[in-house]
Design a protein around this motif. Structure first.
Motif, PDB file in Angstrom:
ATOM      1  N   ARG A 179     -14.292  -9.431  49.566  1.00  8.81           N
ATOM      2  CA  ARG A 179     -13.229  -9.339  50.565  1.00  8.81           C
ATOM      3  C   ARG A 179     -12.302  -8.157  50.307  1.00  8.81           C
ATOM      4  N   ALA A 180     -11.871  -7.983  49.058  1.00  6.94           N
ATOM      5  CA  ALA A 180     -10.922  -6.914  48.742  1.00  6.94           C
ATOM      6  C   ALA A 180     -11.524  -5.545  49.035  1.00  6.94           C
ATOM      7  N   LEU A 181     -12.801  -5.362  48.674  1.00  8.70           N
ATOM      8  CA  LEU A 181     -13.444  -4.071  48.922  1.00  8.70           C
ATOM      9  C   LEU A 181     -13.595  -3.814  50.408  1.00  8.70           C
ATOM     10  N   ALA A 182     -14.024  -4.830  51.169  1.00 11.31           N
ATOM     11  CA  ALA A 182     -14.215  -4.654  52.611  1.00 11.31           C
ATOM     12  C   ALA A 182     -12.889  -4.383  53.316  1.00 11.31           C
ATOM     13  N   LEU A 183     -11.838  -5.120  52.936  1.00 10.85           N
ATOM     14  CA  LEU A 183     -10.534  -4.890  53.545  1.00 10.85           C
ATOM     15  C   LEU A 183      -9.984  -3.517  53.163  1.00 10.85           C
ATOM     16  N   GLY A 184     -10.180  -3.117  51.909  1.00 11.13           N
ATOM     17  CA  GLY A 184      -9.732  -1.794  51.481  1.00 11.13           C
ATOM     18  C   GLY A 184     -10.451  -0.683  52.224  1.00 11.13           C
ATOM     19  N   LEU A 185     -11.769  -0.829  52.365  1.00 13.13           N
ATOM     20  CA  LEU A 185     -12.529   0.167  53.130  1.00 13.13           C
ATOM     21  C   LEU A 185     -12.056   0.212  54.576  1.00 13.13           C
ATOM     22  N   GLY A 186     -11.845  -0.964  55.168  1.00 14.38           N
ATOM     23  CA  GLY A 186     -11.359  -0.999  56.547  1.00 14.38           C
ATOM     24  C   GLY A 186     -10.019  -0.305  56.689  1.00 14.38           C
ATOM     25  N   ALA A 187      -9.119  -0.546  55.730  1.00 12.13           N
ATOM     26  CA  ALA A 187      -7.823   0.132  55.769  1.00 12.13           C
ATOM     27  C   ALA A 187      -8.001   1.635  55.632  1.00 12.13           C
ATOM     28  N   GLY A 188      -8.909   2.049  54.755  1.00 11.74           N
ATOM     29  CA  GLY A 188      -9.174   3.476  54.602  1.00 11.74           C
ATOM     30  C   GLY A 188      -9.700   4.106  55.878  1.00 11.74           C
ATOM     31  N   PHE A 189     -10.616   3.400  56.549  1.00 10.17           N
ATOM     32  CA  PHE A 189     -11.126   3.908  57.827  1.00 10.17           C
ATOM     33  C   PHE A 189      -9.995   4.008  58.854  1.00 10.17           C
ATOM     34  N   GLY A 190      -9.086   3.025  58.846  1.00  8.93           N
ATOM     35  CA  GLY A 190      -7.961   3.073  59.771  1.00  8.93           C
ATOM     36  C   GLY A 190      -7.060   4.275  59.529  1.00  8.93           C
ATOM     37  N   PHE A 191      -6.734   4.527  58.267  1.00  8.94           N
ATOM     38  CA  PHE A 191      -5.919   5.700  57.955  1.00  8.94           C
ATOM     39  C   PHE A 191      -6.691   6.987  58.249  1.00  8.94           C
ATOM     40  N   GLY A 192      -8.007   6.944  58.090  1.00 10.68           N
ATOM     41  CA  GLY A 192      -8.823   8.096  58.455  1.00 10.68           C
ATOM     42  C   GLY A 192      -8.763   8.393  59.942  1.00 10.68           C
ATOM     43  N   VAL A 193      -8.738   7.319  60.761  1.00  7.70           N
ATOM     44  CA  VAL A 193      -8.580   7.486  62.204  1.00  7.70           C
ATOM     45  C   VAL A 193      -7.264   8.189  62.510  1.00  7.70           C
ATOM     46  N   VAL A 194      -6.214   7.822  61.780  1.00  7.68           N
ATOM     47  CA  VAL A 194      -4.912   8.465  61.974  1.00  7.68           C
ATOM     48  C   VAL A 194      -5.013   9.956  61.669  1.00  7.68           C
ATOM     49  N   GLU A 195      -5.657  10.314  60.547  1.00 12.84           N
ATOM     50  CA  GLU A 195      -5.773  11.713  60.154  1.00 12.84           C
ATOM     51  C   GLU A 195      -6.487  12.537  61.218  1.00 12.84           C
ATOM     52  N   VAL A 196      -7.590  12.009  61.712  1.00 11.44           N
ATOM     53  CA  VAL A 196      -8.359  12.753  62.724  1.00 11.44           C
ATOM     54  C   VAL A 196      -7.603  12.788  64.050  1.00 11.44           C
ATOM     55  N   SER A 197      -6.989  11.665  64.429  1.00 14.88           N
ATOM     56  CA  SER A 197      -6.318  11.591  65.726  1.00 14.88           C
ATOM     57  C   SER A 197      -5.157  12.565  65.821  1.00 14.88           C
ATOM     58  N   VAL A 198      -4.457  12.802  64.716  1.00 12.96           N
ATOM     59  CA  VAL A 198      -3.365  13.777  64.734  1.00 12.96           C
ATOM     60  C   VAL A 198      -3.878  15.135  65.196  1.00 12.96           C
ATOM     61  N   ARG A 199      -5.071  15.506  64.754  1.00 14.67           N
ATOM     62  CA  ARG A 199      -5.660  16.785  65.154  1.00 14.67           C
ATOM     63  C   ARG A 199      -6.126  16.784  66.612  1.00 14.67           C
ATOM     64  N   LEU A 200      -6.356  15.608  67.165  1.00 14.40           N
ATOM     65  CA  LEU A 200      -6.885  15.518  68.534  1.00 14.40           C
ATOM     66  C   LEU A 200      -5.787  15.416  69.578  1.00 14.40           C
ATOM     67  N   ILE A 201      -4.533  15.318  69.140  1.00  9.59           N
ATOM     68  CA  ILE A 201      -3.407  15.279  70.076  1.00  9.59           C
ATOM     69  C   ILE A 201      -2.930  16.704  70.288  1.00  9.59           C
ATOM     70  N   ASP A 202      -3.149  17.223  71.467  1.00  6.42           N
ATOM     71  CA  ASP A 202      -2.903  18.644  71.735  1.00  6.42           C
ATOM     72  C   ASP A 202      -1.628  18.903  72.523  1.00  6.42           C
ATOM     73  N   GLY A 203      -0.740  17.926  72.594  1.00  7.10           N
ATOM     74  CA  GLY A 203       0.529  18.116  73.294  1.00  7.10           C
ATOM     75  C   GLY A 203       1.427  16.915  73.087  1.00  7.10           C
ATOM     76  N   LEU A 204       2.730  17.131  73.134  1.00  7.82           N
ATOM     77  CA  LEU A 204       3.675  16.056  72.868  1.00  7.82           C
ATOM     78  C   LEU A 204       4.455  15.621  74.097  1.00  7.82           C
ATOM     79  N   THR A 205       4.131  16.177  75.254  1.00  8.10           N
ATOM     80  CA  THR A 205       4.800  15.745  76.471  1.00  8.10           C
ATOM     81  C   THR A 205       4.264  14.371  76.874  1.00  8.10           C
ATOM     82  N   PRO A 206       5.088  13.535  77.494  1.00  6.72           N
ATOM     83  CA  PRO A 206       4.643  12.182  77.856  1.00  6.72           C
ATOM     84  C   PRO A 206       3.360  12.166  78.674  1.00  6.72           C
ATOM     85  N   SER A 207       3.219  13.101  79.599  1.00  2.00           N
ATOM     86  CA  SER A 207       2.021  13.109  80.445  1.00  2.00           C
ATOM     87  C   SER A 207       0.759  13.351  79.627  1.00  2.00           C
ATOM     88  N   VAL A 208       0.883  14.141  78.555  1.00  5.77           N
ATOM     89  CA  VAL A 208      -0.272  14.417  77.692  1.00  5.77           C
ATOM     90  C   VAL A 208      -0.516  13.266  76.726  1.00  5.77           C
TER      91      VAL A 208
END
Length: 294
Positions: free
Chosen positions: A168-197
């Protein structure tokens, strides 16, 4: 690189400050109006302890450092390859170990001091070898893939909670790591800070969902399993996958002729962080005055 290292320092120091505050809150007497049975039972969540910790200045300072670290992380991801930022964030465990040795009087073994040095050496190699961030903005398919991954992280957490304690601990830790990885990649995929974007970009929702899921899974992992195992899974999940996405789909590169040094530095830094995985939750020093007298 300064922003990435600053984020690691903020996150690592915040962990220790929050550990000190949580210890102080646990020793503090409960207020007369607080319920006596508020330990959370089988869930392992002590709501009263959290409320008392929020009265500790160190806990608030830790939360503030977490916020500053997140801002620095975003700044680093907008100017550095993902593999460099991921390795630097994993190095926050080295910061936690050093600060814990100083403030909590935790004794580090020779191997652990060596691991701290290894992390620093790996980051130095990465600093020399890393180039500019990739110039690719990421396809729409990749943005939806990140959103889908965030949903999968939530499902993984639900399934992992039913596993035996060891897995359980390993699976939950990996899942958390994947979640933080999504954050890292998503920051690069946001190409504007205006509400419409922001509101029309799937990466925005991937960032929010992935980050929230990661925090939930990591909290559950640290409460219900081995800290060392959970943190090892976290380090692996938040470094390797995002690094591959950055290189393959976002165009992250190294300096000319130094790809080998970047690979070596990444591997060395992550290996050193894994050796310090027990500091994923800062340990508490032993108070000899509280020892049991026979």
């Amino acid at each position: 690189m300064v922003c990435a290292l600053g984020a690691a320092v903020c996150f690592g120091t915040a962990t220790v400050l929050q550990a000190i505050a949580a210890r102080a809150a646990a020793r503090a007497p409960e207020s007369p109006g607080s319920p006596s049975g508020s330990s959370g039972g089988a869930s392992g969540v002590d709501a009263a302890l959290l409320l008392r910790a929020l009265r500790e200045w160190r806990y608030i300072a830790g939360l503030t450092l977490d916020g500053v670290g997140f801002v620095l992380q975003i700044a680093a991801l907008r100017s550095l390859p993902i593999y460099t930022v991921g390795a630097a964030l994993a190095a926050s465990l080295a910061v936690t170990a050093v600060v814990a040795a100083w403030l909590l009087h935790v004794r580090l073994s020779g191997l652990e001091w060596g691991a701290v040095a290894v992390v620093c050496a790996g980051l130095a190699m990465l600093g020399l070898a890393s180039g500019e961030e990739g110039d690719k903005t990421g396809s729409t398919a990749l943005k939806y893939a990140m959103l889908g991954t965030a949903v999968v992280v939530l499902l993984l957490g639900a399934l992992a909670g039913r596993l035996p304690d060891r897995g359980r601990a390993l699976a939950l830790g990996l899942g958390a790591g994947f979640g933080f990885g999504v954050v890292e990649v998503s920051v690069r995929l946001i190409d504007g800070l205006t509400p419409s974007v922001l509101f029309t970009n799937p990466a925005t929702y991937a960032l929010l969902l992935g980050g929230g899921a990661a925090f939930l899974l990591l909290t559950s992992a640290l409460q219900r399993g081995s800290v060392t195992t959970a943190t090892a899974g976290l380090v692996i999940g938040e470094t390797i996958g995002p690094a591959v996405v950055g290189v393959v789909w976002l165009g992250d590169r190294t300096r000319e002729g130094l790809a080998w040094l970047a690979v070596l530095g990444f591997a060395v830094a992550v290996a050193g962080a894994l050796a310090l995985a027990r500091f994923g939750e800062a340990p508490v020093e032993v108070d000899e005055s509280e020892s049991v007298v026979p």
